[in-house]
Write an enzyme that holds these catalytic residues in place. Structure first.
Site, PDB file in Angstrom:
ATOM      1  N   PRO A  99      67.091  81.926   2.668  1.00 37.61           N
ATOM      2  CA  PRO A  99      66.140  82.606   1.780  1.00 37.61           C
ATOM      3  C   PRO A  99      66.301  84.119   1.773  1.00 37.61           C
ATOM      4  O   PRO A  99      65.785  84.795   0.881  1.00 37.61           O
ATOM      5  CB  PRO A  99      64.771  82.193   2.331  1.00 37.61           C
ATOM      6  CG  PRO A  99      65.023  81.748   3.727  1.00 37.61           C
ATOM      7  CD  PRO A  99      66.404  81.191   3.740  1.00 37.61           C
ATOM      8  N   GLU A 126      63.935  77.427  12.614  1.00 39.92           N
ATOM      9  CA  GLU A 126      63.455  78.783  12.351  1.00 39.92           C
ATOM     10  C   GLU A 126      64.512  79.676  11.717  1.00 39.92           C
ATOM     11  O   GLU A 126      64.217  80.566  10.946  1.00 39.92           O
ATOM     12  CB  GLU A 126      62.974  79.418  13.661  1.00 39.92           C
ATOM     13  CG  GLU A 126      62.364  80.803  13.505  1.00 39.92           C
ATOM     14  CD  GLU A 126      61.095  80.804  12.680  1.00 39.92           C
ATOM     15  OE1 GLU A 126      60.743  81.855  12.124  1.00 39.92           O
ATOM     16  OE2 GLU A 126      60.441  79.741  12.592  1.00 39.92           O
ATOM     17  N   ARG A 164      80.131  71.992 -12.634  1.00 39.97           N
ATOM     18  CA  ARG A 164      80.120  71.744 -14.078  1.00 39.97           C
ATOM     19  C   ARG A 164      80.918  72.785 -14.856  1.00 39.97           C
ATOM     20  O   ARG A 164      81.208  72.600 -16.037  1.00 39.97           O
ATOM     21  CB  ARG A 164      78.677  71.680 -14.595  1.00 39.97           C
ATOM     22  CG  ARG A 164      77.925  72.980 -14.511  1.00 39.97           C
ATOM     23  CD  ARG A 164      76.432  72.789 -14.764  1.00 39.97           C
ATOM     24  NE  ARG A 164      76.180  72.178 -16.046  1.00 39.97           N
ATOM     25  CZ  ARG A 164      76.177  72.818 -17.204  1.00 39.97           C
ATOM     26  NH1 ARG A 164      76.436  74.128 -17.212  1.00 39.97           N
ATOM     27  NH2 ARG A 164      75.931  72.200 -18.332  1.00 39.97           N
ATOM     28  N   ASP A 179      75.555  77.706 -22.552  1.00 40.14           N
ATOM     29  CA  ASP A 179      74.351  77.468 -21.755  1.00 40.14           C
ATOM     30  C   ASP A 179      73.518  78.732 -21.616  1.00 40.14           C
ATOM     31  O   ASP A 179      74.026  79.846 -21.703  1.00 40.14           O
ATOM     32  CB  ASP A 179      74.719  76.995 -20.345  1.00 40.14           C
ATOM     33  CG  ASP A 179      75.129  75.538 -20.324  1.00 40.14           C
ATOM     34  OD1 ASP A 179      74.747  74.806 -21.246  1.00 40.14           O
ATOM     35  OD2 ASP A 179      75.835  75.135 -19.381  1.00 40.14           O
TER      36      ASP A 179
END
Length: 261
Positions: A99, A126, A164, A179
């Site tokens: 993150p 953690e 893709r 896209d």
């Protein structure tokens, strides 16, 4: 391309890797996808891959040894596989799902799609021993500003997004080009048969057969949708004089809708 995922839960990837577009891509030999349990590299009889953090604190931290050993084994086997290859290959990218990492974007997907070998490290607990970040990985990636229970789901998202883009994976090679985010704009609206459904009609221009007008309409509507939903993206797009005229037109139309008088 080869993509290896180091995870404590390789079974999570079975359906993803063997279904739909990714499954077909593997059948065609375009990409090789592998989930590897790095617990097998723990080096201890209890198969422990985590420990308490130095300095105290809550949670457990993934140890450096099993992660380093697993990555080094994967890279060694890949090197043996490519020993007889005639074409040159780029160095592997070792990607930490985290993150705290760089936010994943379509531009990053396009960059990674140029590589020959990607290795993803999926953590739990953690966090990671900091030496993994400092001395092993080449990239740290996040799929958004939120925290999940592990790196498996983000890795699946990135693998699908990258795969893709590889030549031959999609049935229509133009699909990925148009896209959302590939052009810097959100994608234009799509319609298909029937031409009228419950009184709602497909725009006449899409039925006209005039390809130049259709492309102009698609550009304008992609611009309109981006202006309405993600105006922040417009700062990163190279706008033509015609694009700027349309943007001014959208603003006037919006003002008239808010204040018809």
């Amino acid at each position: 391309m080869r993509m290896d995922v180091l995870t404590l839960f390789p079974e999570m990837f079975e359906g993803v890797f063997n279904s739909s577009i990714l499954g077909k891509a593997q059948e065609k030999g375009i990409v090789s996808l592998n989930a590897i349990n790095f617990r097998e590299y723990s080096g201890n009889k209890h198969n422990r891959v985590d420990d308490t953090p130095y300095g105290g604190g809550g949670g457990m931290v993934l140890k450096a040894e099993p992660i380093f050993s697993a990555v080094e084994d994967v890279l060694s086997r890949r090197k043996e596989e490519m020993a007889s290859a005639t074409e040159s290959t780029s160095p592997p990218r070792v990607i930490l799902m985290c993150p705290q990492g760089e936010k994943f974007t379509q531009k990053k997907a396009e960059e990674l799609a140029q590589e020959d070998h990607l290795v993803f490290i999926c953590g739990h607990y953690e966090g990671y021993d900091e030496r993994i970040r400092e001395y092993l990985v080449t990239d740290e990636l996040s799929i958004g500003d939120y925290v999940l229970t592990g790196g498996e789901l983000p890795a699946m998202v990135i693998i699908d997004s990258v795969a893709r883009l590889l030549p031959g994976v999609l049935g229509n090679e133009n699909s990925a080009v148009s896209d959302s985010f590939s052009t810097g704009l959100l994608e234009y609206p799509h319609y298909t048969r029937p031409a009228e459904f419950r009184g709602w009609k497909v725009p006449d221009i899409l039925l006209s057969g005039h390809h130049a007008n259709v492309e102009e309409w698609r550009r304008r509507e992609a611009l309109r949708r981006t202006w309405l939903r993600r105006p922040d993206l417009l700062d990163q797009v190279e706008l033509s004089p015609q694009d700027r005229k349309w943007l001014l037109q959208f603003e006037v139309e919006h003002e008239n809708e808010v204040d018809p008088n």
